[in-house]
Design a protein around this motif. Structure first.
Motif, PDB file in Angstrom:
ATOM      1  N   GLU A 188     -31.969 -53.546  16.676  1.00 42.86           N
ATOM      2  CA  GLU A 188     -32.685 -52.262  16.668  1.00 42.86           C
ATOM      3  C   GLU A 188     -33.646 -52.104  17.542  1.00 42.86           C
ATOM      4  N   GLU A 189     -34.416 -53.042  18.054  1.00 44.35           N
ATOM      5  CA  GLU A 189     -35.341 -52.751  19.018  1.00 44.35           C
ATOM      6  C   GLU A 189     -34.513 -52.363  20.332  1.00 44.35           C
ATOM      7  N   LEU A 190     -33.370 -53.429  20.446  1.00 44.74           N
ATOM      8  CA  LEU A 190     -32.457 -53.156  21.829  1.00 44.74           C
ATOM      9  C   LEU A 190     -31.888 -51.732  21.939  1.00 44.74           C
ATOM     10  N   LEU A 191     -31.386 -51.175  21.008  1.00 49.09           N
ATOM     11  CA  LEU A 191     -30.829 -49.934  20.984  1.00 49.09           C
ATOM     12  C   LEU A 191     -31.998 -49.227  21.442  1.00 49.09           C
ATOM     13  N   GLY A 192     -33.246 -49.083  20.875  1.00 52.52           N
ATOM     14  CA  GLY A 192     -34.114 -47.847  21.137  1.00 52.52           C
ATOM     15  C   GLY A 192     -34.683 -48.144  22.445  1.00 52.52           C
ATOM     16  N   GLU A 193     -34.446 -49.287  23.171  1.00 52.06           N
ATOM     17  CA  GLU A 193     -35.190 -49.452  24.088  1.00 52.06           C
ATOM     18  C   GLU A 193     -34.300 -49.354  25.519  1.00 52.06           C
ATOM     19  N   SER A 194     -32.928 -49.482  25.272  1.00 53.46           N
ATOM     20  CA  SER A 194     -31.838 -49.427  26.330  1.00 53.46           C
ATOM     21  C   SER A 194     -31.586 -48.121  26.908  1.00 53.46           C
ATOM     22  N   ASP A 195     -31.288 -47.980  28.259  1.00 50.68           N
ATOM     23  CA  ASP A 195     -30.762 -46.921  28.932  1.00 50.68           C
ATOM     24  C   ASP A 195     -29.172 -47.009  28.801  1.00 50.68           C
ATOM     25  N   TYR A 196     -28.733 -48.200  28.619  1.00 47.17           N
ATOM     26  CA  TYR A 196     -27.297 -48.478  28.766  1.00 47.17           C
ATOM     27  C   TYR A 196     -27.160 -49.576  27.785  1.00 47.17           C
ATOM     28  N   VAL A 197     -26.096 -49.605  26.683  1.00 44.99           N
ATOM     29  CA  VAL A 197     -25.865 -50.392  25.756  1.00 44.99           C
ATOM     30  C   VAL A 197     -24.349 -50.840  25.985  1.00 44.99           C
ATOM     31  N   SER A 198     -24.231 -52.382  26.340  1.00 40.71           N
ATOM     32  CA  SER A 198     -23.052 -52.852  26.518  1.00 40.71           C
ATOM     33  C   SER A 198     -22.472 -53.755  25.287  1.00 40.71           C
ATOM     34  N   LEU A 199     -21.486 -53.307  24.724  1.00 42.84           N
ATOM     35  CA  LEU A 199     -20.816 -53.958  23.640  1.00 42.84           C
ATOM     36  C   LEU A 199     -20.169 -55.512  24.332  1.00 42.84           C
ATOM     37  N   ASN A 200     -20.555 -56.567  24.140  1.00 43.18           N
ATOM     38  CA  ASN A 200     -19.909 -57.925  24.555  1.00 43.18           C
ATOM     39  C   ASN A 200     -19.793 -58.684  23.432  1.00 43.18           C
ATOM     40  N   CYS A 201     -19.592 -58.480  22.190  1.00 44.45           N
ATOM     41  CA  CYS A 201     -19.378 -59.285  21.037  1.00 44.45           C
ATOM     42  C   CYS A 201     -18.084 -59.224  20.514  1.00 44.45           C
ATOM     43  N   PRO A 202     -17.642 -60.271  19.605  1.00 45.52           N
ATOM     44  CA  PRO A 202     -16.467 -60.356  18.897  1.00 45.52           C
ATOM     45  C   PRO A 202     -16.420 -59.219  17.885  1.00 45.52           C
ATOM     46  N   LEU A 203     -15.186 -58.745  17.523  1.00 38.81           N
ATOM     47  CA  LEU A 203     -14.874 -58.107  16.419  1.00 38.81           C
ATOM     48  C   LEU A 203     -14.786 -59.008  15.135  1.00 38.81           C
ATOM     49  N   THR A 204     -15.597 -59.074  14.138  1.00 39.57           N
ATOM     50  CA  THR A 204     -15.533 -59.533  12.700  1.00 39.57           C
ATOM     51  C   THR A 204     -15.780 -58.646  11.966  1.00 39.57           C
ATOM     52  N   GLU A 205     -15.962 -59.282  10.538  1.00 33.33           N
ATOM     53  CA  GLU A 205     -16.237 -58.414   9.274  1.00 33.33           C
ATOM     54  C   GLU A 205     -17.620 -58.036   9.531  1.00 33.33           C
ATOM     55  N   GLU A 206     -18.567 -58.528  10.042  1.00 30.19           N
ATOM     56  CA  GLU A 206     -19.902 -58.298  10.202  1.00 30.19           C
ATOM     57  C   GLU A 206     -20.045 -57.193  11.400  1.00 30.19           C
TER      58      GLU A 206
END
Length: 325
Positions: A188-206
């Motif tokens: 939540e803090e990362l999203l509010g603080e970032s000018d660019y958000v890069s997704l580098n995580c795997p796709l899981t149920e979570e």
């Protein structure tokens, strides 16, 4: 004579794989399409399944009674029912440490294309509009904050590249401990603080639909989203609504859900969205490495040796398990 079955591949031919598999006297058949029903009908007596993006489901696995090895030509495993394969004593392998450089390069290129309005300016000039004012605002990349959702191999490589051009890098992951030089933040803090958000995580149920109306609402209206990981991480309808409502500056998407997407509808037809056709992992060098290593995995297994990068070592036959590192 052993038989391998290729469900799908995005390169022009399968000669690299065929040549290496021949060392184990293994033939190679290719599916005419990647639909589940076709795969279940055609897999037959295959000893090994090679797969890129096609759904290797329980139905496909059950239709292959001789199969003892499934090779994923890539990193993610969301298209393979690994649990069911393991229950049937089928070894699953992947190649998690290839194309790291390529994906990191692609993500950084997307950041520059978004922030420097490179794609906007290119499209405008091709349409006959040559206007500096029409491309504004353009922001300096150095000094901006990049938020990494996932700090594995690719995230760490991207962090170093971004820091080299003057970006501040923060990250979030499940462990709660970011790599050296990256400040850890809750999502939540990362999203509010970032000018660019890069997704580098795997796709899981979570992580499915990790980017949704709630998480998008936490991002700055001036921020950009970059996805080079898996299309299913993003609720694309929610992304379209956020862009339409002016709650996000833009996005760059290399992966979609599904592929290919309907490019005539939002968010893909939004001029603030850059779309590339799942090419982040591609380079001549990376593809050759990937294909060679996957074929070598199959040859090793057929020769009675534990292949590299076994995802489910509990499925290895006893002798292989003893020698598995």
């Amino acid at each position: 004579m052993p038989r391998a079955f290729y469900t799908d591949y995005p390169w022009p031919d399968v000669e690299i794989e065929r040549e290496i598999l021949a060392e184990a006297d293994c033939t190679l058949d290719v599916s005419p399409d990647n639909r589940e029903e076709t795969l279940a009908d055609r897999v037959g007596d295959a000893d090994v399944i090679l797969t890129c993006w096609a759904p290797v489901t329980a139905r496909v696995i059950d239709a292959a009674p001789n199969c003892r090895h499934i090779c994923r030509t890539g990193i993610g495993l969301d298209n393979i029912d690994v649990r069911h394969a393991t229950s049937k004593g089928i070894v699953v392998t992947n190649v998690p440490d290839y194309c790291i450089e390529e994906v990191a390069e692609h993500a950084l290129a997307m950041i520059f294309a978004l922030g420097r309005k490179i794609a906007d300016g290119h499209l405008a000039t091709k349409r006959g509009h040559y206007s500096l004012v029409g491309c504004l605002p353009i922001e300096r990349i150095g000094g901006k904050t990049l938020g990494l959702v996932g700090t594995g191999r690719i995230g760490q490589r991207l962090a170093k590249k971004a820091q080299a051009v003057g970006m501040r890098v923060i990250g979030t992951n499940r462990s709660g401990a970011a790599p050296e030089g990256v400040a850890w933040r809750p999502l939540e803090e990362l999203l509010g603080e970032s000018d660019y958000v890069s997704l580098n995580c795997p796709l899981t149920e979570e992580t499915r639909d990790l980017i949704n109306p709630d998480t998008l609402a936490r991002m700055k209206p001036s921020a950009f989203l970059v996805n080079t990981s898996r299309g299913g991480l993003v609720d694309h309808d929610a992304l379209a609504r956020a862009l339409e409502g002016g709650r996000l500056a833009g996005a760059a998407l290399d992966v979609q859900d599904t592929e290919p997407p309907d490019l005539a509808r939002p968010p893909y037809n939004d001029p603030r969205v850059i779309v590339t056709p799942h090419t982040a992992f591609v380079s001549t060098e990376a593809i050759t490495e990937l294909r060679t290593r996957v074929a070598r995995q199959a040859v090793a297994f057929l020769g009675g040796h534990a292949p590299e990068q076994v995802v489910n070592p509990e499925a290895l036959p006893g002798g292989m398990r003893e020698n598995h590192g």
